[in-house]
Design a protein around this motif. Structure first.
Motif, PDB file in Angstrom:
ATOM      1  N   PRO A 180       0.971  18.488  -5.495  1.00 25.49           N
ATOM      2  CA  PRO A 180       1.951  17.338  -5.305  1.00 25.49           C
ATOM      3  C   PRO A 180       3.220  17.474  -4.414  1.00 25.49           C
ATOM      4  N   GLU A 181       3.628  18.958  -4.472  1.00 27.84           N
ATOM      5  CA  GLU A 181       4.660  19.218  -3.665  1.00 27.84           C
ATOM      6  C   GLU A 181       4.649  19.330  -2.458  1.00 27.84           C
ATOM      7  N   GLY A 182       3.304  19.916  -1.908  1.00 25.97           N
ATOM      8  CA  GLY A 182       2.842  19.941  -0.682  1.00 25.97           C
ATOM      9  C   GLY A 182       2.858  18.402  -0.088  1.00 25.97           C
ATOM     10  N   ASN A 183       2.181  17.720  -0.760  1.00 21.51           N
ATOM     11  CA  ASN A 183       2.059  16.358  -0.206  1.00 21.51           C
ATOM     12  C   ASN A 183       3.395  15.523  -0.017  1.00 21.51           C
ATOM     13  N   THR A 184       4.455  15.780  -0.863  1.00 22.29           N
ATOM     14  CA  THR A 184       5.554  15.278  -0.885  1.00 22.29           C
ATOM     15  C   THR A 184       6.321  15.653   0.364  1.00 22.29           C
ATOM     16  N   THR A 185       6.178  16.857   0.625  1.00 19.75           N
ATOM     17  CA  THR A 185       6.982  17.693   1.573  1.00 19.75           C
ATOM     18  C   THR A 185       6.289  17.124   2.760  1.00 19.75           C
ATOM     19  N   LYS A 186       5.112  16.933   3.193  1.00 16.68           N
ATOM     20  CA  LYS A 186       4.639  16.373   4.466  1.00 16.68           C
ATOM     21  C   LYS A 186       4.826  15.084   4.772  1.00 16.68           C
ATOM     22  N   ARG A 187       5.040  14.262   3.533  1.00 11.77           N
ATOM     23  CA  ARG A 187       5.375  12.861   3.741  1.00 11.77           C
ATOM     24  C   ARG A 187       6.970  12.903   4.205  1.00 11.77           C
ATOM     25  N   SER A 188       7.720  13.776   3.743  1.00 10.78           N
ATOM     26  CA  SER A 188       9.188  13.813   4.051  1.00 10.78           C
ATOM     27  C   SER A 188       9.488  14.296   5.360  1.00 10.78           C
ATOM     28  N   LEU A 189       8.609  15.242   5.945  1.00 10.50           N
ATOM     29  CA  LEU A 189       8.517  15.776   7.286  1.00 10.50           C
ATOM     30  C   LEU A 189       8.111  14.683   8.288  1.00 10.50           C
ATOM     31  N   GLU A 190       7.142  13.782   7.747  1.00 11.10           N
ATOM     32  CA  GLU A 190       6.682  12.569   8.582  1.00 11.10           C
ATOM     33  C   GLU A 190       8.021  11.714   8.883  1.00 11.10           C
ATOM     34  N   TYR A 247       8.434  14.312  12.204  1.00  4.60           N
ATOM     35  CA  TYR A 247       7.607  15.475  12.433  1.00  4.60           C
ATOM     36  C   TYR A 247       6.213  14.831  12.148  1.00  4.60           C
ATOM     37  N   ASN A 248       5.418  14.345  13.073  1.00  5.37           N
ATOM     38  CA  ASN A 248       4.019  13.873  12.915  1.00  5.37           C
ATOM     39  C   ASN A 248       2.928  14.984  13.391  1.00  5.37           C
ATOM     40  N   ASN A 249       3.310  15.991  13.582  1.00  7.46           N
ATOM     41  CA  ASN A 249       2.317  17.033  13.997  1.00  7.46           C
ATOM     42  C   ASN A 249       1.913  18.179  12.953  1.00  7.46           C
ATOM     43  N   VAL A 250       2.341  17.545  11.680  1.00  8.75           N
ATOM     44  CA  VAL A 250       2.278  18.541  10.663  1.00  8.75           C
ATOM     45  C   VAL A 250       0.857  18.155   9.866  1.00  8.75           C
ATOM     46  N   ASN A 251      -0.163  18.681   9.951  1.00  5.66           N
ATOM     47  CA  ASN A 251      -1.551  18.199   9.499  1.00  5.66           C
ATOM     48  C   ASN A 251      -1.724  18.464   7.879  1.00  5.66           C
ATOM     49  N   GLN A 252      -1.050  19.604   7.397  1.00  2.00           N
ATOM     50  CA  GLN A 252      -1.205  19.955   5.908  1.00  2.00           C
ATOM     51  C   GLN A 252       0.061  20.679   5.478  1.00  2.00           C
ATOM     52  N   VAL A 253       0.411  20.558   4.265  1.00  2.00           N
ATOM     53  CA  VAL A 253       1.397  21.266   3.816  1.00  2.00           C
ATOM     54  C   VAL A 253       0.974  21.949   2.329  1.00  2.00           C
TER      55      VAL A 253
END
Lengths: 67, 67
Positions: free
Chosen positions: B4-14, B18-24
């Motif tokens: 969950p923390e990885g998914n939340t971090t990815k959404r925050s970066l987007e 930052y749309n070049n992040v595939n996975q966190v």
């Protein structure tokens, strides 16, 4: 550098009977799968991400590694 | 494995553009300075610490390294 989580963890381990622990430091490891035109570009992007979101420069040290 | 923390971090970066992040993926790194009679004894102690306190085997994978 203050490490409240590390200190709390050390005390908890002592309460569990582990008195051979001299120090505990807790860090976070973030794995990013990221597209970039070059290694330098990726490092630059990730450094900005660290300063904007992923780390708090006042209380955290951070290191960027590109594999 | 859920992160969950990885998914939340990815959404925050987007949201920060930052749309070049595939996975966190977010993990914890715990550094223990510990006394022990042998490397094997230290690994055995730390494994017990992981199962009792430092990790939740249901939701975490953990790895022990002795330097």
């Amino acid at each position: 550098m203050l490490d409240p989580e590390g200190n709390t963890t050390k005390r908890s381990l002592e309460l569990l009977g582990y008195n051979n622990v001299n120090q505990v430091r807790v860090g976070k490891k973030i794995f990013l799968e990221i597209d970039g035109s070059s290694k330098e570009q990726v490092i630059e992007d990730v450094d900005k991400m660290c300063r904007k979101l992923l780390a708090n420069p006042v209380i955290h040290n951070y290191e960027i590694r590109v594999d």
